[in-house]
Design an enzyme around this catalytic site. Structure first.
Site, short mmCIF file in Angstrom:
data_model
loop_
_atom_site.label_atom_id
_atom_site.label_comp_id
_atom_site.label_asym_id
_atom_site.label_seq_id
_atom_site.Cartn_x
_atom_site.Cartn_y
_atom_site.Cartn_z
N TYR A 18 -9.25 5.21 7.85
CA TYR A 18 -9.38 5.49 9.29
C TYR A 18 -10.44 6.58 9.43
CZ TYR A 18 -5.04 2.91 10.23
OH TYR A 18 -4.10 1.92 10.34
N TYR A 52 3.77 6.43 10.44
CA TYR A 52 2.98 5.27 10.04
C TYR A 52 3.85 4.23 9.33
CZ TYR A 52 -1.16 2.66 8.61
OH TYR A 52 -2.10 1.68 8.46
N HIS A 80 0.84 -1.20 0.00
CA HIS A 80 0.00 0.00 0.00
C HIS A 80 0.87 1.25 0.00
CE1 HIS A 80 -4.21 -1.58 1.27
NE2 HIS A 80 -3.63 -2.36 0.38
N PRO A 87 -4.07 -0.40 18.84
CA PRO A 87 -3.83 -0.83 17.46
C PRO A 87 -3.95 0.27 16.40
CG PRO A 87 -5.99 -1.55 18.20
CD PRO A 87 -5.32 -0.94 19.39
N LYS A 97 1.19 -0.71 15.11
CA LYS A 97 2.61 -0.82 15.46
C LYS A 97 2.98 -2.09 16.26
CE LYS A 97 4.17 2.89 13.64
NZ LYS A 97 3.89 2.36 12.30
C1 PHB Z 1 -5.98 -4.75 10.70
O1 PHB Z 1 -6.01 -4.95 9.49
O2 PHB Z 1 -6.36 -5.62 11.50
C2 PHB Z 1 -5.49 -3.44 11.19
C3 PHB Z 1 -4.98 -2.53 10.29
C4 PHB Z 1 -4.53 -1.30 10.72
C5 PHB Z 1 -4.61 -0.99 12.07
C6 PHB Z 1 -5.09 -1.91 12.98
C7 PHB Z 1 -5.55 -3.14 12.54
O3 PHB Z 1 -4.19 0.24 12.48
#
Ligand code: PHB
Ligand code: APR
Length: 397
Positions: free
Chosen positions: A204, A388, A75, A296, A300
């Protein structure tokens, strides 16, 4: 009979323990892994799925990156949705070409388990009641029960890779460590479904009804999350209710593109920031979730575990191959610096993107203003992007 002597005894066969095992194997250092659960149980846990470049490189270095490259999705950016508008964070453009790899932690674990099994290196699954002895002296050992029989494993060092609830950190006298902890007043309800992702990149979402995240495992498998009160029980959430709530937090384009389907898995995870200092106690070294937890939101957790074990493997290699212990002595400090930076980012990103019950009207407006600033400032975008994709392995002095 399982071995009764090794160089490095690793407790825990999650990503941290398995990665360390492979790094040591490659360096010709003997290690035995003791895992409380069965292999199937470990693989049944659904965790996050975004790998930083340094983590992907590490998997390549130990020769387990093939499936990740074949099936993982590179990505170049992700989207932020707030105030009904999407803004793209161009990770690639803002960081001089860095990207992230979307590849489930479960798959990373599977690849590591298969590589370890193929190498013949010993992993003792279903090792119950692991106990640590003598790690403050020169002859540490572990004892455990397997099939009703007590066994002993003598070693030079113990690597505590046994997660947040493990026995290793719990075996350290309270007076020898300091724990820093923040438990967030909400959880993440996650749903996995065999439906095409709503968007080709992650979204997000900051919404007055709460945070949401649209993630994915592949072009045909989606992973979505909703911020929910900690008091919610997963049984209260039917699939229909989940999809309805997700729709309510998306924008029109998201609602139109969302494909729903039956859940393969649904669970609620609490969010926590946690750091244990130091990470070394005599001949015991903590790595991964055993030493720290991040919420989460910044993706990280696995990446920090990977860099811990990279530093730890380097230190063991220097000890065994060059008879030098400076890296072992520096391990805790070196890891903690990187850990605290990731903790800071994860805490900040979590605070910014979620609704807190105690936030009054002004805090909500201030967060909107912060998002507005960040998304319209080159420096703002860059600061999100560089955190990130992951900070460099070493920052210098
Ligand atoms: C996930 O795909 O489970 C996932 C992706 C990004 C995050 C947290 C979880 O920030
Ligand atoms: N004895 C033996 N094994 C144990 C014990 C014990 N007393 N306690 C825990 N374990 C095992 C667990 O069953 C688990 O398989 O240790 C392993 C720890 O794995 P994880 O919890 O996955 O932690 P870690 O390897 O540090 O991985 C970090 O994975 O959990 C995610 O969010 C986390 O992304 C992060 C990454």
């Amino acid at each position: 009979m399982p071995p009764n002597r090794t160089q490095v005894a690793i407790v825990g066969a999650g990503p941290a323990g398995l990665l360390l095992g492979q790094l040591l194997l490659k360096a010709g250092i003997d290690a035995v892994i003791l895992e409380r659960q069965s292999g199937e149980y470990v693989l049944g846990r659904i965790r996050a799925g975004v790998l930083e470049q340094v983590t992907a490189d590490l998997l390549d270095e130990i020769g387990v990156g093939a499936r990740m490259h074949a099936e993982g999705l590179v990505h170049h950016g992700f989207e932020m949705l707030y105030g009904g508008t999407r803004h793209r964070i161009d990770l690639h453009g803002l960081t001089g070409g860095k990207t992230v790899m979307v590849y489930g932690q479960t798959e990373v674990t599977r690849d590591l388990m298969e590589a370890r099994a193929a190498s013949g290196a010993p992993t003792v699954y279903e090792a119950k009641d692991v106990a640590l002895h003598g790690f403050d002296g020169t002859t540490p050992r572990l004892s455990y029960t397997l099939n009703g029989m007590r066994h002993e494993l003598a070693c030079d060092f113990i690597a505590g890779c046994d997660g947040f609830h493990g026995v290793c950190r719990a075996s350290v006298p309270r007076s020898a460590l300091t724990e820093y902890e923040k438990v967030y007043p909400f959880g993440w309800l996650g749903l996995l479904a065999d439906t095409p992702p709503v968007n080709h990149e992650l979204i997000y979402v900051n919404h007055p009804r709460g945070f949401a995240l649209c993630s994915q495992r592949s072009l045909t498998r989606s992973r979505y999350y909703l911020q929910v009160p900690l008091t919610d029980k997963v049984e209260q959430w039917s699939d229909e209710a989940f999809w309805d709530e997700l729709r309510a937090r998306l924008d029109d384009a998201g609602r139109a593109a969302l494909v729903t389907g039956p859940s393969l898995e649904k669970s609620i995870a609490p969010l926590r920031s946690f750091v244990c200092e130091p990470l070394r106690f005599g001949r015991l070294f903590l790595a991964g979730d055993a030493g720290h937890i991040v919420p989460p939101t910044g993706a990280k957790g696995l990446n920090l575990a990977a860099t811990d074990v990279k530093y730890l493997a380097e230190a063991f290699i220097a000890h065994y191959k060059q008879r030098k212990d400076a890296a072992l002595d520096a391990y805790s400090h070196r890891c903690l610096r990187r850990i605290w930076r990731a903790e800071r980012f994860s805490w900040w990103f979590t605070s910014l993107m979620h609704r807190f019950a105690e936030d009054d009207a002004i805090v909500a407006r201030l967060k909107d203003a912060e998002l507005d600033y960040l998304m319209h400032s080159e420096s703002g975008l860059r600061t999100v992007a560089e955190n990130y994709v992951g900070l460099p392995l070493d920052f210098g002095e």
